[in-house]
Design a protein around this motif. Sequence first.
Motif, PDB file in Angstrom:
ATOM      1  N   VAL A  42       0.819  -1.208   0.000  1.00 30.84           N
ATOM      2  CA  VAL A  42       0.000   0.000   0.000  1.00 30.84           C
ATOM      3  C   VAL A  42       0.856   1.263   0.000  1.00 30.84           C
ATOM      4  O   VAL A  42       0.380   2.339  -0.389  1.00 30.84           O
ATOM      5  CB  VAL A  42      -0.955   0.007   1.216  1.00 30.84           C
ATOM      6  CG1 VAL A  42      -1.937  -1.140   1.118  1.00 30.84           C
ATOM      7  CG2 VAL A  42      -0.180  -0.057   2.524  1.00 30.84           C
ATOM      8  N   ASP A  43       2.116   1.164   0.442  1.00 26.29           N
ATOM      9  CA  ASP A  43       2.985   2.337   0.451  1.00 26.29           C
ATOM     10  C   ASP A  43       3.571   2.641  -0.913  1.00 26.29           C
ATOM     11  O   ASP A  43       4.139   3.735  -1.117  1.00 26.29           O
ATOM     12  CB  ASP A  43       4.115   2.138   1.460  1.00 26.29           C
ATOM     13  CG  ASP A  43       4.943   0.890   1.173  1.00 26.29           C
ATOM     14  OD1 ASP A  43       4.496   0.058   0.345  1.00 26.29           O
ATOM     15  OD2 ASP A  43       6.025   0.744   1.762  1.00 26.29           O
ATOM     16  N   GLY A  44       3.463   1.721  -1.865  1.00 24.29           N
ATOM     17  CA  GLY A  44       4.018   1.931  -3.197  1.00 24.29           C
ATOM     18  C   GLY A  44       5.530   1.872  -3.257  1.00 24.29           C
ATOM     19  O   GLY A  44       6.118   2.158  -4.309  1.00 24.29           O
ATOM     20  N   GLU A  45       6.181   1.487  -2.171  1.00 21.43           N
ATOM     21  CA  GLU A  45       7.642   1.459  -2.091  1.00 21.43           C
ATOM     22  C   GLU A  45       8.171   0.170  -2.708  1.00 21.43           C
ATOM     23  O   GLU A  45       7.705  -0.921  -2.387  1.00 21.43           O
ATOM     24  CB  GLU A  45       8.086   1.553  -0.636  1.00 21.43           C
ATOM     25  CG  GLU A  45       9.575   1.792  -0.454  1.00 21.43           C
ATOM     26  CD  GLU A  45       9.973   3.227  -0.699  1.00 21.43           C
ATOM     27  OE1 GLU A  45      10.685   3.480  -1.701  1.00 21.43           O
ATOM     28  OE2 GLU A  45       9.569   4.102   0.089  1.00 21.43           O
ATOM     29  N   ARG A  72      -4.581  -6.632  -0.596  1.00 17.37           N
ATOM     30  CA  ARG A  72      -5.104  -7.943  -0.966  1.00 17.37           C
ATOM     31  C   ARG A  72      -4.832  -8.236  -2.443  1.00 17.37           C
ATOM     32  O   ARG A  72      -5.006  -7.377  -3.304  1.00 17.37           O
ATOM     33  CB  ARG A  72      -6.596  -8.013  -0.706  1.00 17.37           C
ATOM     34  CG  ARG A  72      -7.252  -9.319  -1.086  1.00 17.37           C
ATOM     35  CD  ARG A  72      -6.968 -10.403  -0.065  1.00 17.37           C
ATOM     36  NE  ARG A  72      -7.815 -10.258   1.103  1.00 17.37           N
ATOM     37  CZ  ARG A  72      -7.729 -11.023   2.176  1.00 17.37           C
ATOM     38  NH1 ARG A  72      -6.816 -11.964   2.231  1.00 17.37           N
ATOM     39  NH2 ARG A  72      -8.538 -10.825   3.210  1.00 17.37           N
ATOM     40  N   ALA A  73      -4.400  -9.456  -2.709  1.00 18.42           N
ATOM     41  CA  ALA A  73      -4.192  -9.923  -4.080  1.00 18.42           C
ATOM     42  C   ALA A  73      -4.702 -11.360  -4.165  1.00 18.42           C
ATOM     43  O   ALA A  73      -4.800 -12.059  -3.146  1.00 18.42           O
ATOM     44  CB  ALA A  73      -2.724  -9.848  -4.476  1.00 18.42           C
ATOM     45  N   PHE A  74      -5.026 -11.799  -5.361  1.00 17.06           N
ATOM     46  CA  PHE A  74      -5.567 -13.143  -5.559  1.00 17.06           C
ATOM     47  C   PHE A  74      -4.755 -13.859  -6.629  1.00 17.06           C
ATOM     48  O   PHE A  74      -4.417 -13.270  -7.664  1.00 17.06           O
ATOM     49  CB  PHE A  74      -7.041 -13.087  -5.986  1.00 17.06           C
ATOM     50  CG  PHE A  74      -7.950 -12.513  -4.932  1.00 17.06           C
ATOM     51  CD1 PHE A  74      -8.529 -13.335  -3.972  1.00 17.06           C
ATOM     52  CD2 PHE A  74      -8.221 -11.147  -4.894  1.00 17.06           C
ATOM     53  CE1 PHE A  74      -9.367 -12.810  -3.005  1.00 17.06           C
ATOM     54  CE2 PHE A  74      -9.049 -10.613  -3.936  1.00 17.06           C
ATOM     55  CZ  PHE A  74      -9.627 -11.451  -2.982  1.00 17.06           C
ATOM     56  N   LEU A 112      -6.417  -4.138   3.060  1.00 15.17           N
ATOM     57  CA  LEU A 112      -6.974  -3.107   2.197  1.00 15.17           C
ATOM     58  C   LEU A 112      -7.455  -3.770   0.916  1.00 15.17           C
ATOM     59  O   LEU A 112      -6.669  -4.264   0.116  1.00 15.17           O
ATOM     60  CB  LEU A 112      -5.923  -2.046   1.887  1.00 15.17           C
ATOM     61  CG  LEU A 112      -6.447  -0.762   1.232  1.00 15.17           C
ATOM     62  CD1 LEU A 112      -7.370  -0.013   2.181  1.00 15.17           C
ATOM     63  CD2 LEU A 112      -5.295   0.133   0.806  1.00 15.17           C
ATOM     64  N   GLU A 113      -8.775  -3.786   0.727  1.00 17.65           N
ATOM     65  CA  GLU A 113      -9.380  -4.425  -0.440  1.00 17.65           C
ATOM     66  C   GLU A 113     -10.413  -3.488  -1.045  1.00 17.65           C
ATOM     67  O   GLU A 113     -11.348  -3.056  -0.377  1.00 17.65           O
ATOM     68  CB  GLU A 113     -10.034  -5.748  -0.031  1.00 17.65           C
ATOM     69  CG  GLU A 113     -10.558  -6.560  -1.197  1.00 17.65           C
ATOM     70  CD  GLU A 113     -11.067  -7.918  -0.754  1.00 17.65           C
ATOM     71  OE1 GLU A 113     -11.631  -8.629  -1.618  1.00 17.65           O
ATOM     72  OE2 GLU A 113     -10.899  -8.267   0.420  1.00 17.65           O
ATOM     73  N   ASP A 114     -10.206  -3.152  -2.329  1.00 17.23           N
ATOM     74  CA  ASP A 114     -11.096  -2.235  -3.043  1.00 17.23           C
ATOM     75  C   ASP A 114     -11.201  -0.890  -2.328  1.00 17.23           C
ATOM     76  O   ASP A 114     -12.265  -0.277  -2.236  1.00 17.23           O
ATOM     77  CB  ASP A 114     -12.493  -2.844  -3.206  1.00 17.23           C
ATOM     78  CG  ASP A 114     -12.469  -4.106  -4.063  1.00 17.23           C
ATOM     79  OD1 ASP A 114     -11.589  -4.204  -4.933  1.00 17.23           O
ATOM     80  OD2 ASP A 114     -13.321  -4.987  -3.832  1.00 17.23           O
ATOM     81  N   GLY A 115     -10.061  -0.440  -1.793  1.00 11.99           N
ATOM     82  CA  GLY A 115     -10.023   0.855  -1.122  1.00 11.99           C
ATOM     83  C   GLY A 115     -10.612   0.874   0.270  1.00 11.99           C
ATOM     84  O   GLY A 115     -10.665   1.934   0.903  1.00 11.99           O
TER      85      GLY A 115
END
Length: 495
Positions: free
Chosen positions: A100-103, A135-137, A249-252
Amino acid sequence: MMDGRGKSDRPMVPGKPPNKAPERAAKAVEGRGLAKGNSPERNALRTQSRDRVPSALERVRQAARRDRKQRFTALLHHVYDIDRLRSAYYGLQRNATAGVDGETWRAYGEQLESNLPDLADRLRRGAYRAKPVRRAFIPKADGRLRPLGVPALEDKLVQRAVVEVLNAVYEEDFLGFSYGFRPGRSPHHALDALCAGIMTKRVNWVLDADIRSFFDTLSHEWLVRFLEHRIADRRVVRLIQKWLRAGVLEDGQRIVSEVGTVQGGSISPLLANLYLHHVFDLWVQRWRKRQAHGDVVVVRFADDFVVGFQHRHEAERFLAELRERFAKFGLELHPDKTRLISFGRYAGKGGTKPPTFNFLGFTHSCGKTRRGGFTVLRQTMRQRLQAKLRAVKAELQRRMHLPIPEQGAYLRSVVSGHVRYYGVPMNGWAIGVFRKTVGWLWHRVLKRRSHYARRRLRWDRMKRILDRWLPPAHVCHPYPLRRFAVTTQGRSRMR
């Protein structure tokens, strides 16, 4: 100054014997006593060997080995050690997806020597904050989607450091039949232990069990209780609680739960082993010693486990008590994937073929050697084989117009990885089928690139391309009994 006889005219220092003095002169010198307050013990050498001085974590490991009930009150300073954080950073996957931090790994490393001290200072002061997991699938072999979590980069880094520190404690506690995600152990060690147990013990029944949504249902309250059995450093416990409470964090939208730990982080396998160590391992070890009269073999890899029994009535009683045990700690056996089957040397005596079970990507079945003796056959699961071939087909279509060397490099890594895992004895035909099918898919894709390729790329030429890029399909693992005897050296890893 030297006199004419070559001797020094410098006065002799009192208390110091002359060079090459006779024995009585040396005895006449008064010995120098220890300074006041010094220890009478012998001083350590100025330059000590690194092998003789145990590292900080080695001292923790030795203390955990000496006393299995000792609680460790000071561990956090091992976590925020700069060298350990740096080692954890270089142990991360460099091309992993950002959280989520984009790092990314490369961007964080551009200011590594300033980022690490800042992170260590926040850990020391308690100012470190865990971020939600993205979250990823990913698709499973049966077509469903497996939820995975992608932690922020600093969370990954700190989790690796915490796992390294806690492993020094818990590797002395975990039992021998636990194999999942532990240093020096692999899925093939678990597979060898299972085969060795079934072939050398009097196993006639096998419990093939599956825990329903284990990583989504384990209780945070019980997990913290289990953690506090050994860890009395509240700062380390709070650090783990931060990751448990960070949410997903899923779908914002941020989702926080009191149960479950997200798969994908470095800390999740250790927490899963810790939870099942107290819920399952210690209980089954006590059950086997106190209630079982026949042979019992146990092998667990993370949340997958197989138990072999000599007597059916003991297996049925174990299964009933195991359901009650799991219910106490918020776990449940999957009703459709948990079954008790007849399996072993004396299974199928009535003429019926014994059923099979799956474990760690292999289908296990009862078979015979060339001399007619009993053996356990391990073959690639059909679902895994088909799912991998479908993935290769889709990827080849995406890379259709790339040069042959680039396509060949990709397929070489796929085939070699498949052979390294599934290349066990008596599974040569399955890995041969995989390599042959990959070659056929590649030939089919290359022929579709153009009308010229369809006409000129005959199979004899394609075979030379396959021999150039695809490694041969050969068995690369020894027989289970041979390797299991070497790795254990007489100390059973099934107990």
